[in-house]
Design a protein around this motif. Structure first.
Motif, PDB file in Angstrom:
ATOM      1  N   LEU A  88       0.851  -1.198   0.000  1.00 28.21           N
ATOM      2  CA  LEU A  88       0.000   0.000   0.000  1.00 28.21           C
ATOM      3  C   LEU A  88       0.886   1.249   0.000  1.00 28.21           C
ATOM      4  O   LEU A  88       2.044   1.220   0.456  1.00 28.21           O
ATOM      5  CB  LEU A  88      -0.900   0.033   1.242  1.00 28.21           C
ATOM      6  CG  LEU A  88      -1.858  -1.149   1.424  1.00 28.21           C
ATOM      7  CD1 LEU A  88      -2.593  -1.000   2.743  1.00 28.21           C
ATOM      8  CD2 LEU A  88      -2.830  -1.226   0.259  1.00 28.21           C
ATOM      9  N   THR A  89       0.307   2.277  -0.500  1.00 35.21           N
ATOM     10  CA  THR A  89       1.008   3.565  -0.453  1.00 35.21           C
ATOM     11  C   THR A  89       1.402   3.831   0.991  1.00 35.21           C
ATOM     12  O   THR A  89       0.595   3.638   1.914  1.00 35.21           O
ATOM     13  CB  THR A  89       0.103   4.681  -0.971  1.00 35.21           C
ATOM     14  OG1 THR A  89      -0.310   4.353  -2.304  1.00 35.21           O
ATOM     15  CG2 THR A  89       0.827   6.023  -0.996  1.00 35.21           C
ATOM     16  N   LYS A 140      -0.483   4.271  -5.537  1.00 38.55           N
ATOM     17  CA  LYS A 140      -1.501   3.295  -5.902  1.00 38.55           C
ATOM     18  C   LYS A 140      -1.440   3.012  -7.402  1.00 38.55           C
ATOM     19  O   LYS A 140      -1.335   3.937  -8.214  1.00 38.55           O
ATOM     20  CB  LYS A 140      -2.891   3.810  -5.494  1.00 38.55           C
ATOM     21  CG  LYS A 140      -4.013   2.842  -5.786  1.00 38.55           C
ATOM     22  CD  LYS A 140      -5.345   3.368  -5.313  1.00 38.55           C
ATOM     23  CE  LYS A 140      -5.803   4.525  -6.196  1.00 38.55           C
ATOM     24  NZ  LYS A 140      -7.201   4.929  -5.854  1.00 38.55           N
ATOM     25  N   ASN A 191      -4.865  -0.130  -3.417  1.00 40.14           N
ATOM     26  CA  ASN A 191      -5.632   1.038  -2.933  1.00 40.14           C
ATOM     27  C   ASN A 191      -5.645   1.038  -1.399  1.00 40.14           C
ATOM     28  O   ASN A 191      -5.979   0.030  -0.770  1.00 40.14           O
ATOM     29  CB  ASN A 191      -7.054   0.971  -3.469  1.00 40.14           C
ATOM     30  CG  ASN A 191      -7.910   2.133  -2.986  1.00 40.14           C
ATOM     31  OD1 ASN A 191      -7.396   3.229  -2.808  1.00 40.14           O
ATOM     32  ND2 ASN A 191      -9.191   1.885  -2.771  1.00 40.14           N
ATOM     33  N   SER A 192      -5.354   2.233  -0.776  1.00 42.88           N
ATOM     34  CA  SER A 192      -5.373   2.365   0.675  1.00 42.88           C
ATOM     35  C   SER A 192      -6.763   2.826   1.114  1.00 42.88           C
ATOM     36  O   SER A 192      -7.365   3.737   0.510  1.00 42.88           O
ATOM     37  CB  SER A 192      -4.327   3.384   1.148  1.00 42.88           C
ATOM     38  OG  SER A 192      -3.029   2.959   0.811  1.00 42.88           O
ATOM     39  N   ASP A 235      -3.621   7.476  -0.301  1.00 43.00           N
ATOM     40  CA  ASP A 235      -3.483   7.637  -1.750  1.00 43.00           C
ATOM     41  C   ASP A 235      -3.839   9.045  -2.212  1.00 43.00           C
ATOM     42  O   ASP A 235      -3.709   9.362  -3.408  1.00 43.00           O
ATOM     43  CB  ASP A 235      -4.385   6.635  -2.475  1.00 43.00           C
ATOM     44  CG  ASP A 235      -4.026   5.190  -2.120  1.00 43.00           C
ATOM     45  OD1 ASP A 235      -2.828   4.936  -1.908  1.00 43.00           O
ATOM     46  OD2 ASP A 235      -4.955   4.377  -2.020  1.00 43.00           O
TER      47      ASP A 235
END
Length: 678
Positions: A8-9, A62, A90-91, A121
């Protein structure tokens, strides 16, 4: 392989592998990190792990492809390169709940509450819809809760509020408690108030609220304020104003004030009284204009520094007493009053005069003040001494002093206290004492006929002193004119009064009293004598006469002998005029225009009504000598005023001869006849 297949970001990722070396040599590694095929970082280390921070800018967001190539090597050889990759996932959003654990509001609070949520994100988040917000509040899509908590909000059960933040794919939900509290208003009682009318007055109200809502003040309609008082436009917590005098009659006023939290729907009240009073006026002090008044003075009293805190118009009642008896009461708006001590009973020598002054406005009397004084003794005063000519006055002639006169000294004196007085007369002729006399009379004489006492052009004087208890209180002095006078005529009252055999005094003018009044009939012919006036002129010049006033109708004339007759060109007409006054002047003919030689007299002229009588005979055709016949008289009344009942003269004529005459009483005369015996 990587330690996560779905980074994840903002994650930290790294390789996960094992290596071996048959020779047992030490192994080093070359790490090459790429984002979407682009080299981002290269690391050479002998560690079998290389952490990679995605939260660094450019290290991967992302949907980016993150790849890692690892090459092992020892001091002699390089091993085979292994490459692994993963896609950044995607966070999910995250709601900040750190301060949402306990939210409180008052009914009526204006709310502005931001729900904060983050997304690694950087995705655009939508917050809502809310569940369970208190009534009156709304949540925007950006997470801002706004509105005003309605008074209907529940204060007994807290509200459980749920909000959700979403990026369109993933979301975060949180629930928190929102408590609603009823505000409390506190109003202090200002206490009972007492105000003066017509004076600016006021009372501050002190109210507070545990909420931050504004408070409004009001008066209960059932207990209104006195006229003139109201809440101040600039200071809403101040009741102020000026109360009119009309409000005094309805005092005290019971007033209920109310402080209201309109937003919270709560209020507090306090009841107190307002008493409107009228302060009585005051007087600073009193003083007499003359603290030592004398009999016959006018005693003035003055009110100093009158004041009325209410500004009411003032009036004053003055009560004057003499030795304790009220002699005068005056009610006035003036700050001064007077007592005329010359009035009987209003204060004589030695009496105590007091005046009590009471100030008053339209409602109350103020404290009265009194001031007193004792009437002082009044010194007798000679106002004037007049020297006069005794014999000439007695004879009705002039008042100039001559050598053969008896001179009188007439005192005009003031003795307000009525004390017994004697007078000391000292007569002088040409400055030398001729006579000294002490007497209680206000008239004294000096006889100049005594041989050698005076001569022409001498000056006669008298000094008069007042003696009280034998003490001389001071002289009053007067000198006569010189013993001479200009010549000229003087009026003489009919019948003429002569100089009483006085010695001849050439050039001297006698002045006598005048008393002339003439009567004639209306319609008399030209030349009729109305009356004769006389003067006495000691000069040898004749007297010149003239009519100088009152002869506006030009009816009369006067000749050199003083005869007043009807003018030839006028005659006395038949007129409604029955009375007028003419002014006749007499002057020395040598100096007729000299005012000092001219004498005037006013002469009233009365015009009587005229009656014309006509007659005829009754009985025989001709009268018989020695007999008595009746003549029927008829008359024509030419004027209309017989109210004076004048007698009418008549003459009976026979063949040109006057046979009889007499007076007929008009009351005996009828319009168409009457009897006159002949």
């Amino acid at each position: 392989m990587l330690n996560t297949s779905t980074p994840l970001t903002n994650d930290i990722i790294g390789p996960s592998f094992t290596t071996t070396d048959a020779d047992g040599d030490s192994i080093s590694y070359d790490y090459v990190w790429r984002v979407n095929g682009n080299v981002i970082r290269t690391t050479t280390t002998n560690l079998p792990y290389d952490p990679y921070q995605l939260y660094y800018t450019g290290y991967g967001d992302k949907n980016d492809v993150i790849s890692l190539s690892v090459t092992p090597w020892d001091a002699n050889d390089r091993g085979a390169t292994v490459t692994v990759s993963a896609i950044v996932a995607n966070s999910a959003p995250l709601i900040d709940t750190g301060w949402l654990w306990a939210v409180e509001s008052f009914k009526g609070d204006a709310v502005s509450l931001q729900i904060n949520a983050t997304d690694d994100d950087g995705d655009t988040l939508t917050i809502g819809p809310p569940i369970g917000l208190p009534p009156g509040l709304n949540l925007s899509s950006t997470g801002l809760i706004t509105g005003t908590v309605l008074p209907s909000a529940n204060t007994t059960t807290p509200y459980s509020v749920t909000v959700t933040a979403t990026d369109g794919s993933l979301s975060d939900t949180t629930t928190f408690i929102w408590t609603i509290t009823l505000p409390t208003v506190t109003l202090d009682n200002p206490g009972n108030q007492t105000y003066d009318h017509n004076v600016l007055s006021g009372v501050w109200l002190t109210a507070s609220n545990n909420a931050s809502h504004p408070l409004t003040n009001s008066i209960a309609s059932a207990t209104p304020l006195p006229d003139g008082l109201a809440f101040n436009a600039t200071y809403p917590d101040l009741i102020s104003g000026t109360i009119p005098i009309t409000a005094v009659s309805a005092t005290p006023y019971t007033v209920t004030v109310i402080a209201t939290d309109i937003a919270g729907g709560v209020s507090a009240s306090q009841t107190f009284t307002i008493t409107v009073v009228n302060q009585a006026p005051t007087i600073g002090n009193l003083n007499f204009g003359d603290p030592n008044p004398k009999t016959n003075d006018v005693l003035n009293v003055y009110v100093n520094s009158p004041a009325d805190i209410n500004g009411d118009p003032l009036s004053f009642t003055y009560v004057w007493t003499v030795d304790g008896f009220v002699v005068q009461t005056t009610a006035t708006t003036s700050t001064t009053d007077s007592l005329d001590l010359s009035q009987p009973g209003f204060g004589d020598k030695g009496q105590l005069v007091e005046v009590t002054v009471t100030p008053s406005d339209s409602l109350n009397d103020g404290a009265a003040l009194m001031v007193s004084t004792t009437v002082a003794a009044s010194r007798p005063v000679i106002n004037s001494v007049v020297l006069d000519n005794y014999w000439d006055n007695y004879a009705g002639l002039d008042d100039l002093i001559t050598v053969d006169d008896v001179v009188t000294a007439q005192l005009d004196e003031s003795n307000p206290d009525g004390d017994p007085i004697t007078y000391h007369y000292v007569w002088t002729v040409d400055g030398l004492t001729a006579k000294s006399e002490i007497t209680s009379e206000v008239v004294d004489t000096l006889d100049l006929t005594q041989l050698g006492l005076a001569s022409n052009d001498s000056t006669v004087g008298v000094t008069v002193s007042i003696l009280i208890g034998g003490v001389d209180t001071g002289p009053a002095f007067v000198s006569a004119p010189a013993l001479s006078a200009p010549a000229g005529p003087v009026w003489v009252s009919p019948p003429f009064v002569g100089p009483f055999n006085r010695p001849a005094r050439p050039g001297f003018v006698f002045i006598a009293a005048t008393s002339y009044a003439f009567t004639t009939f209306q319609g008399v012919p030209t030349g009729t004598l109305v009356g004769t006036v006389q003067t006495f002129n000691t000069s040898e010049n004749p007297t010149a006469y003239s009519i100088v006033g009152g002869n506006a109708n030009n009816w009369l004339q006067i000749d050199a002998n003083g005869n007043i007759t009807v003018k030839p060109d006028a005659g006395l007409p038949l007129t409604s005029t029955t009375f007028f006054v003419i002014t006749v002047a007499a002057a020395d003919s040598a100096n007729p225009g000299l005012p000092a030689n001219q004498r005037l007299t006013s002469i009233p002229i009365t015009l009587r009504p005229t009656v014309v009588i006509t007659g005829d005979f009754q009985g025989a055709a001709a009268p018989i000598g020695g007999g008595t016949d009746n003549i029927n008289l008829k008359f024509v009344r030419l004027t209309h005023d017989l109210s004076a009942q004048l007698t009418v003269p008549y003459t009976v004529n026979w063949n040109g001869f006057d046979m009889d005459n007499g007076l007929v009483d008009p009351s005996l005369i009828a319009n168409t006849g009457g009897g006159l015996a002949k």
